[in-house]
Design a protein around this motif. Structure first.
Motif, PDB file in Angstrom:
ATOM      1  N   GLU A  96       0.832  -1.217   0.000  1.00 26.45           N
ATOM      2  CA  GLU A  96       0.000   0.000   0.000  1.00 26.45           C
ATOM      3  C   GLU A  96       0.863   1.262   0.000  1.00 26.45           C
ATOM      4  OE1 GLU A  96      -3.495   1.701   2.814  1.00 26.45           O
ATOM      5  OE2 GLU A  96      -3.151  -0.470   2.867  1.00 26.45           O
ATOM      6  N   LEU A  97       1.880   1.273   0.907  1.00 26.04           N
ATOM      7  CA  LEU A  97       2.769   2.438   1.005  1.00 26.04           C
ATOM      8  C   LEU A  97       3.577   2.619  -0.278  1.00 26.04           C
ATOM      9  CD1 LEU A  97       4.104   2.076   4.666  1.00 26.04           C
ATOM     10  CD2 LEU A  97       2.458   3.753   3.806  1.00 26.04           C
ATOM     11  N   LEU A  98       3.970   1.487  -0.844  1.00 20.56           N
ATOM     12  CA  LEU A  98       4.752   1.541  -2.075  1.00 20.56           C
ATOM     13  C   LEU A  98       3.937   2.188  -3.204  1.00 20.56           C
ATOM     14  CD1 LEU A  98       7.387   0.766  -3.561  1.00 20.56           C
ATOM     15  CD2 LEU A  98       6.257  -1.374  -4.213  1.00 20.56           C
ATOM     16  N   ALA A  99       2.663   1.789  -3.272  1.00 18.67           N
ATOM     17  CA  ALA A  99       1.789   2.350  -4.310  1.00 18.67           C
ATOM     18  C   ALA A  99       1.693   3.867  -4.135  1.00 18.67           C
ATOM     19  CB  ALA A  99       0.405   1.719  -4.219  1.00 18.67           C
ATOM     20  N   GLU A 100       1.541   4.266  -2.911  1.00 18.24           N
ATOM     21  CA  GLU A 100       1.438   5.697  -2.619  1.00 18.24           C
ATOM     22  C   GLU A 100       2.726   6.414  -3.014  1.00 18.24           C
ATOM     23  OE1 GLU A 100       0.755   8.369   1.237  1.00 18.24           O
ATOM     24  OE2 GLU A 100      -0.431   6.500   1.255  1.00 18.24           O
ATOM     25  N   LEU A 101       3.857   5.778  -2.669  1.00 16.19           N
ATOM     26  CA  LEU A 101       5.162   6.390  -2.940  1.00 16.19           C
ATOM     27  C   LEU A 101       5.401   6.525  -4.442  1.00 16.19           C
ATOM     28  CD1 LEU A 101       7.825   7.344  -1.541  1.00 16.19           C
ATOM     29  CD2 LEU A 101       8.723   5.049  -2.000  1.00 16.19           C
ATOM     30  N   THR A 102       5.103   5.491  -5.177  1.00 19.84           N
ATOM     31  CA  THR A 102       5.344   5.569  -6.627  1.00 19.84           C
ATOM     32  C   THR A 102       4.428   6.602  -7.258  1.00 19.84           C
ATOM     33  OG1 THR A 102       3.885   3.655  -6.879  1.00 19.84           O
ATOM     34  CG2 THR A 102       6.252   3.237  -6.988  1.00 19.84           C
ATOM     35  N   SER A 103       3.213   6.700  -6.785  1.00 23.75           N
ATOM     36  CA  SER A 103       2.309   7.702  -7.363  1.00 23.75           C
ATOM     37  C   SER A 103       2.785   9.112  -7.002  1.00 23.75           C
ATOM     38  CB  SER A 103       0.869   7.448  -6.923  1.00 23.75           C
ATOM     39  OG  SER A 103       0.511   8.296  -5.849  1.00 23.75           O
ATOM     40  N   LEU A 104       3.310   9.228  -5.799  1.00 27.46           N
ATOM     41  CA  LEU A 104       3.789  10.544  -5.364  1.00 27.46           C
ATOM     42  C   LEU A 104       5.013  10.976  -6.163  1.00 27.46           C
ATOM     43  CD1 LEU A 104       3.668  12.870  -3.180  1.00 27.46           C
ATOM     44  CD2 LEU A 104       5.331  11.507  -1.906  1.00 27.46           C
ATOM     45  N   LEU A 105       5.990  10.055  -6.277  1.00 32.93           N
ATOM     46  CA  LEU A 105       7.253  10.435  -6.902  1.00 32.93           C
ATOM     47  C   LEU A 105       7.194  10.396  -8.432  1.00 32.93           C
ATOM     48  CD1 LEU A 105       9.698   8.556  -4.517  1.00 32.93           C
ATOM     49  CD2 LEU A 105       9.239  11.016  -4.589  1.00 32.93           C
ATOM     50  N   GLY A 106       6.323   9.592  -8.962  1.00 35.65           N
ATOM     51  CA  GLY A 106       6.182   9.494 -10.421  1.00 35.65           C
ATOM     52  C   GLY A 106       7.524   9.183 -11.059  1.00 35.65           C
ATOM     53  N   GLY A 107       7.938  10.029 -11.987  1.00 34.13           N
ATOM     54  CA  GLY A 107       9.190   9.824 -12.703  1.00 34.13           C
ATOM     55  C   GLY A 107      10.403   9.908 -11.809  1.00 34.13           C
ATOM     56  N   GLY A 108      10.239  10.468 -10.603  1.00 35.08           N
ATOM     57  CA  GLY A 108      11.354  10.639  -9.679  1.00 35.08           C
ATOM     58  C   GLY A 108      11.622   9.380  -8.871  1.00 35.08           C
ATOM     59  N   PHE A 109      10.807   8.330  -9.113  1.00 34.97           N
ATOM     60  CA  PHE A 109      10.966   7.129  -8.291  1.00 34.97           C
ATOM     61  C   PHE A 109      12.330   6.485  -8.502  1.00 34.97           C
ATOM     62  CE2 PHE A 109      10.272   2.530  -7.456  1.00 34.97           C
ATOM     63  CZ  PHE A 109       9.927   2.637  -6.115  1.00 34.97           C
ATOM     64  N   GLY A 110      12.805   6.490  -9.730  1.00 32.16           N
ATOM     65  CA  GLY A 110      14.108   5.895 -10.027  1.00 32.16           C
ATOM     66  C   GLY A 110      15.204   6.584  -9.241  1.00 32.16           C
ATOM     67  N   GLU A 111      15.192   7.867  -9.223  1.00 28.76           N
ATOM     68  CA  GLU A 111      16.188   8.643  -8.483  1.00 28.76           C
ATOM     69  C   GLU A 111      16.111   8.299  -7.001  1.00 28.76           C
ATOM     70  OE1 GLU A 111      15.491  12.833  -8.383  1.00 28.76           O
ATOM     71  OE2 GLU A 111      17.411  13.243  -7.371  1.00 28.76           O
ATOM     72  N   GLU A 169      16.458  -5.208  -3.899  1.00 31.77           N
ATOM     73  CA  GLU A 169      16.007  -6.044  -5.021  1.00 31.77           C
ATOM     74  C   GLU A 169      14.547  -5.761  -5.365  1.00 31.77           C
ATOM     75  OE1 GLU A 169      16.490 -10.433  -5.004  1.00 31.77           O
ATOM     76  OE2 GLU A 169      18.486  -9.930  -4.160  1.00 31.77           O
ATOM     77  N   ALA A 170      13.727  -5.721  -4.313  1.00 31.58           N
ATOM     78  CA  ALA A 170      12.286  -5.481  -4.511  1.00 31.58           C
ATOM     79  C   ALA A 170      12.051  -4.130  -5.174  1.00 31.58           C
ATOM     80  CB  ALA A 170      11.564  -5.537  -3.167  1.00 31.58           C
ATOM     81  N   LEU A 171      12.834  -3.115  -4.729  1.00 32.70           N
ATOM     82  CA  LEU A 171      12.663  -1.775  -5.311  1.00 32.70           C
ATOM     83  C   LEU A 171      13.039  -1.797  -6.792  1.00 32.70           C
ATOM     84  CD1 LEU A 171      14.017   0.570  -2.477  1.00 32.70           C
ATOM     85  CD2 LEU A 171      11.671   0.491  -3.353  1.00 32.70           C
ATOM     86  N   LEU A 172      14.129  -2.470  -7.097  1.00 30.23           N
ATOM     87  CA  LEU A 172      14.575  -2.530  -8.492  1.00 30.23           C
ATOM     88  C   LEU A 172      13.523  -3.229  -9.355  1.00 30.23           C
ATOM     89  CD1 LEU A 172      18.392  -3.268  -8.125  1.00 30.23           C
ATOM     90  CD2 LEU A 172      17.296  -1.228  -9.103  1.00 30.23           C
ATOM     91  N   ARG A 173      12.899  -4.232  -8.759  1.00 32.34           N
ATOM     92  CA  ARG A 173      11.850  -4.947  -9.496  1.00 32.34           C
ATOM     93  C   ARG A 173      10.670  -4.026  -9.792  1.00 32.34           C
ATOM     94  NH1 ARG A 173      12.882  -9.455  -6.401  1.00 32.34           N
ATOM     95  NH2 ARG A 173      11.194  -8.991  -4.963  1.00 32.34           N
ATOM     96  N   THR A 174      10.390  -3.151  -8.878  1.00 28.95           N
ATOM     97  CA  THR A 174       9.251  -2.238  -9.042  1.00 28.95           C
ATOM     98  C   THR A 174       9.452  -1.298 -10.218  1.00 28.95           C
ATOM     99  OG1 THR A 174       9.086  -2.299  -6.648  1.00 28.95           O
ATOM    100  CG2 THR A 174       7.740  -0.663  -7.779  1.00 28.95           C
TER     101      THR A 174
END
Lengths: 112, 565
Positions: free
Chosen positions: A9-24, A106-111
């Motif tokens: 759930e938190l991950l979904a929120e984080l990716t939506s928040l950061l958008g293109g900045g998630f990789g950074e 690893e999990a983050l890279l997979r995301t």
């Protein structure tokens, strides 16, 4: 059953928040956490409990930012051990944290 | 997002954890805000100076300079500007939170960040900031208006003082104390010479003080000076001022007033007191005080129909001193709340060890100490002296340039009803000065016409004996009889004829006054010849001022010729 490396759930929120900045974010998180883990080892080796506590505390926060709640919990335990734990327990806990971090990275890279 | 999206703000976010900065920045940028970041306290202070952000989000534990120190410095730099600092902290113990507040923090946000809580904290700080900004703006506005008001008041006060405090208060027989409680005085003190050479003083006390009283004082002072100069009686002046004030003032504002007229000989005082404390007279030869209490309502209360214009006449000896004061004097309080009071006043004035006026002023100052004054204080002392310095008195500045000398004649016939109703002299004088700009002779001409007219009325028609005026009791009685006789007189007539003729370098005014009586002036003239003083005094004055004075038989017609230069 092992706990998940990332809270979905938190991950979904984080990716939506950061958008293109998630990789950074993932890059920065991985780099900084690796540096913190090295510093943790050094502090444990030097028996510098104060520094250990401070580092554990900071790592607990940034792990939570990355939605790595299990890693965050392990850091909280280390924070408590730094207070009154024996050295072997502390070393063991750091080993656990290192392993958990690898799982998280690893999990983050997979995301991505 | 919410309300904050409407107003983009500049945030300074300070944290040594890069992931924290990334998350915070993302949250704020989603809200439409601009973000500046710093990785420790020292850099935060530099960034604050450089970028002037609206809000600071500050981590506590950082290398180089921690959040507490940085916040203290930032608050110092912000000065009177309100820049909220929100501490970002994972620490939740009371000591740490207390330190945040001590350092000048405005709120906390605990890690990990919750977007909703962060948003609502920002909103609440924005409201606080807006309140602060409005307050600052209002403070500046109030300051601006206050300054302007003060400038205007100072200017208005200068105009006001010119109108209200001119006159002849610096006459040698006048001493006075004027001590306003506010910038504008609610008390008035005016004095002016009569065309006859007498002196008229007016003391007024408006309900309240400050601006409203000052505004009403202006037309009052103008009326007083105009009418006094034209020779209108106290009754007429009181009537005119009353009418003006009644029309102008709201019901709660009125003017307690006292008029004191010292005649040219310094031997009589006319008083009209409406609402001013007792006028006190200290005899030249005794320290007993005579009191003339208020007998009338203040002005601006009733219509002219309900106004009693009667004056009280008092005979004076040379050197008698007359005191009038406003209630601010007796009600002046010292620091114990005790009032100055009537008794202290009477004691000072009846004390014969020194100068009463000086003693009164000194006692008042000692009594009051440095206690703040609540009401205006005004005090005047008139000394009864003969005003035989008519020639020396200032002449009224001519309003128009002098007309070329011309020939003219005016005749005025006053029948009994006209004689009962009004004093015709101001109108006669108005006529003379309008036909021929005789301003520098106005006072003398007035005295001559007044003397001749009053003789014709009092002796020719009413047949009064002026010997009565020589004693203090008789003086009042004389005027009482005059009133009664005038009311009882069935018929009578006085004619005034003025003839003007130019002369080389000047002119000549012939004044002829004839009454319908059997003739009185032959006898008076005879008394004058035999050097008897008293009743012949008026005629003697005529002889002094005029080139010729002729009494036509049977003594009901007097003709005087006044010449200049």
């Amino acid at each position: 059953m092992t706990k998940p490396a990332l809270d979905a759930e938190l991950l979904a929120e984080l990716t939506s928040l950061l958008g293109g900045g998630f990789g950074e974010f993932v890059t920065v998180f991985s780099e900084d956490t690796r540096a913190s883990l090295a510093a943790l080892r050094a502090a444990a080796f030097n028996h510098d409990r104060e520094l250990l506590k401070l580092l554990a505390h900071a790592l607990k926060g940034s792990a939570a930012n990355a939605s790595a709640m299990n890693l965050s919990a392990l850091c909280a335990q280390l924070d408590a051990l730094a207070h009154n734990g024996v050295s072997t327990e502390i070393d063991e806990q750091i080993t656990c944290i290192e392993a958990e971090f690898n799982r998280v990275a690893e999990a983050l890279l997979r995301t991505m | 997002m919410t309300q904050s999206a409407l107003e983009p703000l500049r945030f300074l976010i300070v944290d040594d954890e890069r992931t924290n900065l990334l998350v915070l920045r993302a949250i704020l940028e989603h809200g439409g805000h601009q973000v500046i970041q710093a990785d420790n306290g020292a850099n935060a202070v530099l960034a604050f100076e450089r970028e002037r952000p609206d809000i600071v989000l500050m981590d506590v534990m950082m290398p180089v300079m921690d959040g507490y120190d940085a916040t203290r410095r930032i608050k110092l730099l912000a000065g009177s500007r309100f820049v909220p600092v929100i501490f970002l902290t994972a620490l939740t113990d009371e000591t740490s939170l207390a330190r945040c507040i001590e350092a000048g923090g405005d709120d906390f946000l605990t890690k990990p960040y919750n977007r909703v809580i962060l948003q609502s904290k920002i909103s609440s700080l924005l409201r606080l900031r807006e309140l602060y900004r409005v307050r600052e703006q209002q403070r500046d506005e109030i300051q601006f208006h206050h300054q302007r008001l003060q400038q205007e008041q100072t200017l208005a006060e200068r105009i006001f003082s010119k109108v209200v405090h001119r006159g002849c208060l610096d006459n040698p027989n006048i001493r006075y104390l004027v001590s306003p409680a506010a910038l504008f005085n609610g008390d008035m003190l005016l004095a002016a010479r009569r065309p006859s050479g007498g002196l008229l003083a007016m003391m007024g006390d408006f309900t309240g003080h400050g601006l409203p009283a000052a505004v009403a004082a202006l037309p009052t002072a103008e009326l007083f000076y105009e009418m006094t100069a034209k020779g209108y009686s106290i009754g007429d002046i009181v009537g005119e001022i009353n009418q003006r004030l009644k029309a102008m003032l709201p019901p709660e504002l009125f003017l307690a007033v006292c008029l004191l007229e010292l005649d040219v000989s310094g031997a009589s005082l006319a008083v009209w007191n409406g609402g001013i404390p007792d006028v006190l007279i200290r005899g030249a030869h005794s320290n007993a005080l005579r009191r003339l209490p208020s007998r009338h309502l203040p002005l601006g209360v009733v219509n002219n129909a309900g106004l009693d214009r009667a004056v009280e006449l008092v005979r004076l000896d040379a050197g008698d001193r007359i005191y009038a004061y406003t209630d601010g004097l007796t009600e002046a309080a010292n620091s114990d709340g005790e009032m100055f009071g009537d008794e202290r006043l009477s004691n000072c004035l009846s004390d014969n060890t020194g100068d009463a006026y000086t003693s009164l002023c000194a006692t008042l100052i000692r009594f009051r100490g440095d206690h703040a004054q609540r009401d205006d204080i005004t005090l005047i002392e008139l000394t009864a002296v003969a005003g035989d310095n008519i020639a020396a008195t200032e002449s009224i500045t001519p309003i128009v340039s002098a007309y070329p000398p011309s020939h003219w004649r005016v005749q005025l016939e006053l029948k009994i009803d006209a004689l009962r109703q009004a004093d015709p002299l101001p109108s006669v004088m108005q006529l003379v000065t309008e036909l021929q700009a005789l301003n520098e002779h106005r006072e003398r001409i007035y005295m001559i016409v007044a003397e001749m007219f009053n003789n014709a009325l009092e002796h020719g028609l009413l047949r009064l004996d002026s010997a009565l005026k020589n004693s203090p009791q008789g003086f009042a009685e004389y005027y009482e009889r005059r009133k009664q006789a005038l009311a009882a007189l069935a018929d009578g007539r006085i004619e005034i004829e003025l003839t003007h003729a130019p002369r080389t370098g000047g002119g000549q005014l012939t004044i002829k006054v004839r009454d319908s009586g059997p003739g009185y002036a032959m006898a008076l003239s005879a008394k004058l010849q035999s050097n008897v003083s008293g009743s012949g005094r008026g005629l003697a004055m005529l002889h002094t001022l005029c080139k010729t004075v002729v009494v036509h038989p049977p003594g009901n017609c007097v003709e005087a010729v006044y010449e200049w230069p």
